[in-house]
Motif scaffolding. Sequence first.
Motif, PDB file in Angstrom:
ATOM      1  N   GLY A   1       0.674  -1.408   0.133  1.00 50.19           N
ATOM      2  CA  GLY A   1       0.045  -0.008   0.084  1.00 50.19           C
ATOM      3  C   GLY A   1       0.705   1.230  -0.007  1.00 50.19           C
ATOM      4  N   LEU A   2       1.808   1.355   0.846  1.00 45.87           N
ATOM      5  CA  LEU A   2       2.513   2.443   0.888  1.00 45.87           C
ATOM      6  C   LEU A   2       3.470   2.691  -0.286  1.00 45.87           C
ATOM      7  CD1 LEU A   2       4.268   2.019   4.445  1.00 45.87           C
ATOM      8  CD2 LEU A   2       2.808   3.779   3.708  1.00 45.87           C
ATOM      9  N   LEU A   3       3.897   1.709  -0.980  1.00 44.96           N
ATOM     10  CA  LEU A   3       4.657   1.610  -2.550  1.00 44.96           C
ATOM     11  C   LEU A   3       3.955   2.430  -3.456  1.00 44.96           C
ATOM     12  CD1 LEU A   3       7.364   0.952  -3.723  1.00 44.96           C
ATOM     13  CD2 LEU A   3       6.380  -1.351  -4.404  1.00 44.96           C
ATOM     14  N   PHE A   4       2.742   1.683  -3.520  1.00 45.87           N
ATOM     15  CA  PHE A   4       1.923   2.185  -4.565  1.00 45.87           C
ATOM     16  C   PHE A   4       1.196   3.613  -4.505  1.00 45.87           C
ATOM     17  CE2 PHE A   4       2.466  -1.993  -6.130  1.00 45.87           C
ATOM     18  CZ  PHE A   4       2.576  -1.939  -7.519  1.00 45.87           C
TER      19      PHE A   4
ATOM     20  N   PHE B   1      -2.574 -17.007  -2.183  1.00 44.65           N
ATOM     21  CA  PHE B   1      -3.957 -16.460  -2.882  1.00 44.65           C
ATOM     22  C   PHE B   1      -4.448 -15.246  -2.343  1.00 44.65           C
ATOM     23  CE2 PHE B   1      -3.898 -20.359  -5.637  1.00 44.65           C
ATOM     24  CZ  PHE B   1      -4.114 -19.982  -6.702  1.00 44.65           C
ATOM     25  N   ILE B   2      -4.699 -15.461  -0.905  1.00 45.44           N
ATOM     26  CA  ILE B   2      -5.389 -14.645  -0.043  1.00 45.44           C
ATOM     27  C   ILE B   2      -4.391 -13.297  -0.201  1.00 45.44           C
ATOM     28  CG2 ILE B   2      -5.951 -13.614   2.270  1.00 45.44           C
ATOM     29  CD1 ILE B   2      -7.251 -16.492   2.562  1.00 45.44           C
ATOM     30  N   GLY B   3      -3.061 -13.479   0.017  1.00 43.36           N
ATOM     31  CA  GLY B   3      -2.174 -12.208   0.273  1.00 43.36           C
ATOM     32  C   GLY B   3      -2.062 -11.516  -0.995  1.00 43.36           C
ATOM     33  N   MET B   4      -2.088 -12.143  -2.215  1.00 43.24           N
ATOM     34  CA  MET B   4      -1.799 -11.773  -3.489  1.00 43.24           C
ATOM     35  C   MET B   4      -2.974 -10.993  -4.095  1.00 43.24           C
ATOM     36  SD  MET B   4       0.405 -11.164  -5.561  1.00 43.24           S
ATOM     37  CE  MET B   4       0.190  -9.864  -6.906  1.00 43.24           C
ATOM     38  N   SER B   5      -4.257 -11.747  -3.730  1.00 39.14           N
ATOM     39  CA  SER B   5      -5.686 -10.959  -3.968  1.00 39.14           C
ATOM     40  C   SER B   5      -5.609  -9.596  -3.375  1.00 39.14           C
ATOM     41  CB  SER B   5      -6.696 -11.955  -3.568  1.00 39.14           C
ATOM     42  OG  SER B   5      -6.743 -13.171  -4.551  1.00 39.14           O
ATOM     43  N   ALA B   6      -5.266  -9.689  -1.964  1.00 42.71           N
ATOM     44  CA  ALA B   6      -5.436  -8.325  -1.293  1.00 42.71           C
ATOM     45  C   ALA B   6      -4.224  -7.381  -1.894  1.00 42.71           C
ATOM     46  CB  ALA B   6      -5.207  -8.715   0.017  1.00 42.71           C
TER      47      ALA B   6
ATOM     48  N   LEU C   1      -5.026  -3.570  -3.369  1.00 41.74           N
ATOM     49  CA  LEU C   1      -4.438  -2.299  -3.125  1.00 41.74           C
ATOM     50  C   LEU C   1      -3.831  -1.719  -4.261  1.00 41.74           C
ATOM     51  CD1 LEU C   1      -2.559  -3.674   0.286  1.00 41.74           C
ATOM     52  CD2 LEU C   1      -4.661  -2.110  -0.160  1.00 41.74           C
ATOM     53  N   ILE C   2      -2.938  -2.535  -5.327  1.00 42.81           N
ATOM     54  CA  ILE C   2      -2.267  -2.007  -6.286  1.00 42.81           C
ATOM     55  C   ILE C   2      -3.430  -1.296  -7.233  1.00 42.81           C
ATOM     56  CG2 ILE C   2      -1.260  -2.535  -8.536  1.00 42.81           C
ATOM     57  CD1 ILE C   2       0.192  -4.878  -6.803  1.00 42.81           C
ATOM     58  N   THR C   3      -4.508  -1.889  -7.445  1.00 44.43           N
ATOM     59  CA  THR C   3      -5.470  -1.369  -8.567  1.00 44.43           C
ATOM     60  C   THR C   3      -5.868  -0.042  -7.899  1.00 44.43           C
ATOM     61  OG1 THR C   3      -5.905  -3.625  -9.096  1.00 44.43           O
ATOM     62  CG2 THR C   3      -7.782  -1.898  -9.745  1.00 44.43           C
ATOM     63  N   THR C   4      -6.379  -0.127  -6.591  1.00 43.45           N
ATOM     64  CA  THR C   4      -7.113   0.856  -5.922  1.00 43.45           C
ATOM     65  C   THR C   4      -5.982   2.362  -6.066  1.00 43.45           C
ATOM     66  OG1 THR C   4      -8.509  -0.458  -4.534  1.00 43.45           O
ATOM     67  CG2 THR C   4      -8.019   2.075  -3.659  1.00 43.45           C
ATOM     68  N   PHE C   5      -4.902   2.232  -5.701  1.00 47.77           N
ATOM     69  CA  PHE C   5      -3.852   3.317  -5.565  1.00 47.77           C
ATOM     70  C   PHE C   5      -3.698   3.640  -7.161  1.00 47.77           C
ATOM     71  CE2 PHE C   5      -3.064   1.761  -1.284  1.00 47.77           C
ATOM     72  CZ  PHE C   5      -3.491   3.025  -0.554  1.00 47.77           C
TER      73      PHE C   5
ATOM     74  N   GLN D   1      -5.511   0.909 -15.517  1.00 52.97           N
ATOM     75  CA  GLN D   1      -5.998  -0.605 -15.638  1.00 52.97           C
ATOM     76  C   GLN D   1      -5.414  -1.633 -16.377  1.00 52.97           C
ATOM     77  OE1 GLN D   1      -9.634   0.732 -17.560  1.00 52.97           O
ATOM     78  NE2 GLN D   1     -10.987   0.460 -15.551  1.00 52.97           N
ATOM     79  N   VAL D   2      -4.523  -1.102 -17.236  1.00 52.51           N
ATOM     80  CA  VAL D   2      -3.682  -2.046 -18.243  1.00 52.51           C
ATOM     81  C   VAL D   2      -2.314  -2.438 -17.230  1.00 52.51           C
ATOM     82  CG1 VAL D   2      -2.204  -2.447 -19.952  1.00 52.51           C
ATOM     83  CG2 VAL D   2      -4.157  -1.056 -20.499  1.00 52.51           C
ATOM     84  N   LEU D   3      -2.202  -1.504 -16.331  1.00 59.69           N
ATOM     85  CA  LEU D   3      -0.696  -1.746 -15.608  1.00 59.69           C
ATOM     86  C   LEU D   3      -1.269  -2.959 -14.430  1.00 59.69           C
ATOM     87  CD1 LEU D   3       1.888  -1.292 -14.198  1.00 59.69           C
ATOM     88  CD2 LEU D   3       0.680   0.619 -12.787  1.00 59.69           C
ATOM     89  N   ALA D   4      -2.303  -2.662 -13.728  1.00 59.62           N
ATOM     90  CA  ALA D   4      -2.779  -3.648 -12.798  1.00 59.62           C
ATOM     91  C   ALA D   4      -3.075  -4.952 -13.522  1.00 59.62           C
ATOM     92  CB  ALA D   4      -3.978  -3.330 -12.260  1.00 59.62           C
ATOM     93  N   LEU D   5      -3.626  -5.055 -14.757  1.00 65.99           N
ATOM     94  CA  LEU D   5      -4.225  -6.363 -15.320  1.00 65.99           C
ATOM     95  C   LEU D   5      -2.987  -7.089 -16.057  1.00 65.99           C
ATOM     96  CD1 LEU D   5      -6.785  -7.788 -16.462  1.00 65.99           C
ATOM     97  CD2 LEU D   5      -6.783  -6.742 -18.588  1.00 65.99           C
ATOM     98  N   VAL D   6      -2.176  -6.485 -16.689  1.00 66.27           N
ATOM     99  CA  VAL D   6      -1.163  -7.065 -17.515  1.00 66.27           C
ATOM    100  C   VAL D   6       0.326  -7.317 -16.467  1.00 66.27           C
ATOM    101  CG1 VAL D   6       0.595  -6.808 -19.262  1.00 66.27           C
ATOM    102  CG2 VAL D   6      -1.742  -6.065 -19.701  1.00 66.27           C
ATOM    103  N   GLY D   7       0.494  -6.071 -15.726  1.00 69.82           N
ATOM    104  CA  GLY D   7       1.636  -6.252 -14.944  1.00 69.82           C
ATOM    105  C   GLY D   7       1.452  -7.306 -13.445  1.00 69.82           C
TER     106      GLY D   7
END
Length: 562
Positions: free
Chosen positions: A227-230, A258-263, A267-271, A297-303
Amino acid sequence: MSVSPVLDTPGAVRPARTWRLGSRLDDGGAALFVSKPFEPIAAALGVIALVVLAVLFARSAGLIAALWGAGGLAVGVWLRRDRGRTWDLCFAALLTMAIAVAEILVGNGFEQTVLFTAANMLEIVLAVGLARRFGDGLNLTTINGVMRFLATAVLLAPLPSAVLAAAGLGVLQGADVATTFLTWWLGHALSIAGVGGLILGLSRPEALRLRPPARALEAAVLLSLVGLLFYSIFSPWVAPVGVLSAPLALLVAVRLRFIGMSAAIILITTFAVGGSMQGHGPYAALFDGPGRAVMAQVLALVGYLPILIVVAVLEERDGLTRKAKAAQLRAERASDGKSRLLANVSHEIKSPIAGVIGIGELWREGKLGTTTETQVEMAEMLVKTARQIETLAYDLLDVARAEAGAVSVDLKPVDVPALLEDIRRSAILHPESQGMRIEIQPVSTRQVVTADSVRLNQVLSNFVSNGLKYGRSGGVVRLKAGSRADGWVRIEVTDRGPGLSEAKQAELFEPFNRLGMERSTVEGHGIGLALAKRLVELQGGRIGVDSREGHGATFWVELPAA
């Protein structure tokens, strides 16, 4: 309003069967819906809240909604239940009302409310139906399960609703069709992958993984860092720390799964999307308002969405490792049981067989009374057969001891040429050696190996005995020793018999496998080579065979030079 990124990926879902929308005509779904309404009602209220928040935030930024969690929430809750067609219809009706109410609350007109409600429900129903039909049982702990979930529910399901929403907004508001389509499709794909994946990942085994205090603290620290990074990257200050994002995301995937990566993806998408919509971050100077949202959106989806596949690889590897360990444990237990059985059987055989041999010898020698020639012959057959059984008993005991690790070896320097000469002299006294030549190929230097002389003699004598029995057509058995450049000594026993096919060579060292010779006149029990293999391995050596059908066989042992 349109579309949706929000969070990312599937977690560890483990339904027991492949689900299909309306897989049963009725199983009391309506009664269950009424008797246990908490989850569907909570999901409906969550959908209303997420729709309102997304639309209000989008309007404050002067854009259409590019952060969208409602669809993912609905899909995730729906896929956790397989209650039959009636339950599906009730839940679909509840979701339709929830979305329509949310659209009215944010002030949309009748046409927009109908358009957005229809588009969202089309997407949700398609995602659920495709996931149940093609989702590999929704097992998101396997590569196949994750790939199917991402391809069908995440990427394919939002496409028709994106087309409908883009066309509708183009007619009603004159919105740019291409931008609206991309924003809707990418946003809703991220919503299903992130929010839906997180809900599917909240299974009991996954939750228990983070239950210990140390693991929970680790999860809190890692997700806080994400969260702090993004926030730093997509804030007014645009901190140049983006290079740390991929390693940190991979660390979250490895440690929290899975749980951690989903969370983390949430955070990544929100920020990323939220900061870009407000004009912050690296895309602010390069694109206009809608373009910034699409690029985030592309960053979150592809990255970061593909990292879910990495998680699936790790989960599948762990699952295979657990299965392999369980299978190994079962095999070890079976082997221990077999070894105990062999030891017990051989022990029980030896005593009565010794009595049979003694009686047979007394009978053959006439010490039990006058015997005829036929009786002497029968007595000799009795003694011969009993001695074969006695040999088998000792071999069984040796095999059991070797497999249990109870055979001790005394490793000392062994003079190979002298050992081969002892084996040759002993072999020529056997009845099988009649009409056969047993030769030792001369060596130019003295060969000395580190081995147990008794056990090595037992192994090589077995090779010679087999050569005499199975290689009679060649008329000769040759013994040979030679040094290798890598510090090993190779000892070979070669016959000119019929040879072995590749298929038979693969089965050669299996206990009790005589390779089809059990119906021949050649005596044997099929455990000599299996025992030889274990004895050579206990001495730190290697064993094998080189052969072709019709060209004889060479059995060899390699031991370290002394």
